[in-house]
Design a protein around this motif. Sequence first.
Motif, PDB file in Angstrom:
ATOM      1  N   HIS A 123       0.865  -1.117   0.048  1.00  0.00           N
ATOM      2  CA  HIS A 123       0.057   0.146   0.111  1.00  0.00           C
ATOM      3  C   HIS A 123       0.748   1.338  -0.077  1.00  0.00           C
ATOM      4  O   HIS A 123       0.537   2.363  -0.553  1.00  0.00           O
ATOM      5  CB  HIS A 123      -1.068  -0.070   1.242  1.00  0.00           C
ATOM      6  N   LEU A 124       1.904   1.375   0.633  1.00  0.00           N
ATOM      7  CA  LEU A 124       2.784   2.436   0.534  1.00  0.00           C
ATOM      8  C   LEU A 124       3.577   2.646  -0.792  1.00  0.00           C
ATOM      9  O   LEU A 124       3.829   3.797  -1.240  1.00  0.00           O
ATOM     10  CB  LEU A 124       3.994   2.264   1.372  1.00  0.00           C
ATOM     11  N   ILE A 152       1.880   2.482  -3.620  1.00  0.00           N
ATOM     12  CA  ILE A 152       1.011   3.289  -4.237  1.00  0.00           C
ATOM     13  C   ILE A 152       1.256   4.829  -4.130  1.00  0.00           C
ATOM     14  O   ILE A 152       1.382   5.623  -5.157  1.00  0.00           O
ATOM     15  CB  ILE A 152      -0.372   2.940  -3.886  1.00  0.00           C
ATOM     16  N   ILE A 153       1.881   4.884  -2.912  1.00  0.00           N
ATOM     17  CA  ILE A 153       2.000   6.563  -2.598  1.00  0.00           C
ATOM     18  C   ILE A 153       3.431   6.892  -3.422  1.00  0.00           C
ATOM     19  O   ILE A 153       3.372   8.106  -3.884  1.00  0.00           O
ATOM     20  CB  ILE A 153       2.153   6.728  -0.997  1.00  0.00           C
ATOM     21  N   SER A 167      -3.350  10.201  -1.645  1.00  0.00           N
ATOM     22  CA  SER A 167      -2.557   9.523  -0.612  1.00  0.00           C
ATOM     23  C   SER A 167      -3.362   8.939   0.391  1.00  0.00           C
ATOM     24  O   SER A 167      -3.473   7.890   1.041  1.00  0.00           O
ATOM     25  CB  SER A 167      -1.313  10.013  -0.116  1.00  0.00           C
ATOM     26  N   ASN A 170      -5.802   6.406  -0.426  1.00  0.00           N
ATOM     27  CA  ASN A 170      -5.546   5.308  -0.278  1.00  0.00           C
ATOM     28  C   ASN A 170      -5.223   4.407   1.186  1.00  0.00           C
ATOM     29  O   ASN A 170      -5.518   3.534   1.295  1.00  0.00           O
ATOM     30  CB  ASN A 170      -3.927   5.240  -0.963  1.00  0.00           C
ATOM     31  N   ILE A 208      -1.205   4.183   7.420  1.00  0.00           N
ATOM     32  CA  ILE A 208      -1.173   2.824   7.160  1.00  0.00           C
ATOM     33  C   ILE A 208      -0.106   1.711   7.906  1.00  0.00           C
ATOM     34  O   ILE A 208      -0.435   0.747   8.348  1.00  0.00           O
ATOM     35  CB  ILE A 208      -0.748   2.777   5.439  1.00  0.00           C
TER      36      ILE A 208
END
Lengths: 153, 116
Positions: free
Chosen positions: A89-90, A92-93, B34, B37, B108
């Motif tokens: 998921h990181l 994607i950033i 972001s 996300n 996250i």
Amino acid sequence: MTEMLLMTHVLFGVACIVTTVWVFVDVLNGSAANAGRIRAMSRAAAAFMWISFLFGGYWYVTFYAADKAIILKGPWPMAHAFFMETKEHLVIILLLMATYLPIAVSNDLVTNKSARRLALCLAAAVPLLGLFMEGEGAIIAMGVKVGLLGRHA
Amino acid sequence: MDTQKTDTVPTGAPQSNSVSRCTKGFAWSLALSSVVNALLVVAKEKSPSMQAWMKRMTGHHWITHVAIVLIVFFVGGIIFSKLGGKESSENRLSLVTMGGVVIAAAIIVAFYLIAG
């Protein structure tokens, strides 16, 4: 085949990190002489990131399930539960920042302080997060290795 | 006529603070997408029905996740670029961009530290 996919993913990830560090140094020493190179290297960094992302994403969606099962049954379940979960998921950033970098450097970085500050922030954040991704990838690979070693011990 | 060009900023040169609308628009879009996300991570991990829907859409929840975030980034960037923005907000662009990125990354990491 799967190893080649993974190595291509890592190779282009490293290429993105190196290229973005280049952009950071060039922006620090911004001048009319290197403005074109900053733009070209930013586009290259974004392209490298997209290639790395597509190879890594394809491998994750297609082949990771087998590795995940090994990790979760092995002594390092956190290699999936924390490191892979955050990595998927990181990243994607990281992709968004690398994609935005060529837009951020399209301004006049020589005379525009806001644009230069923005470009420096991005060109610093991309390699830092990229190195974190590389470290997480190493821990995930180690999670598979210790899972397999435990199985054969 | 003096055609000599300087390749560095001359001392005392006026500092331009105007960035393109595209730069401003996509800066806000980067921060927004972001955070979207990060919120999607929490939503799909906490809601099995949400994760099942995401899996149904493309065959894998992560592909749907990436698609949603990219759509927010590109569509948001185009919309924010058309809206423009105040020139005074340009000094805060790096703060907005990095703020969004750091908040999203923190959500996250914290979520998987706590939930994991």
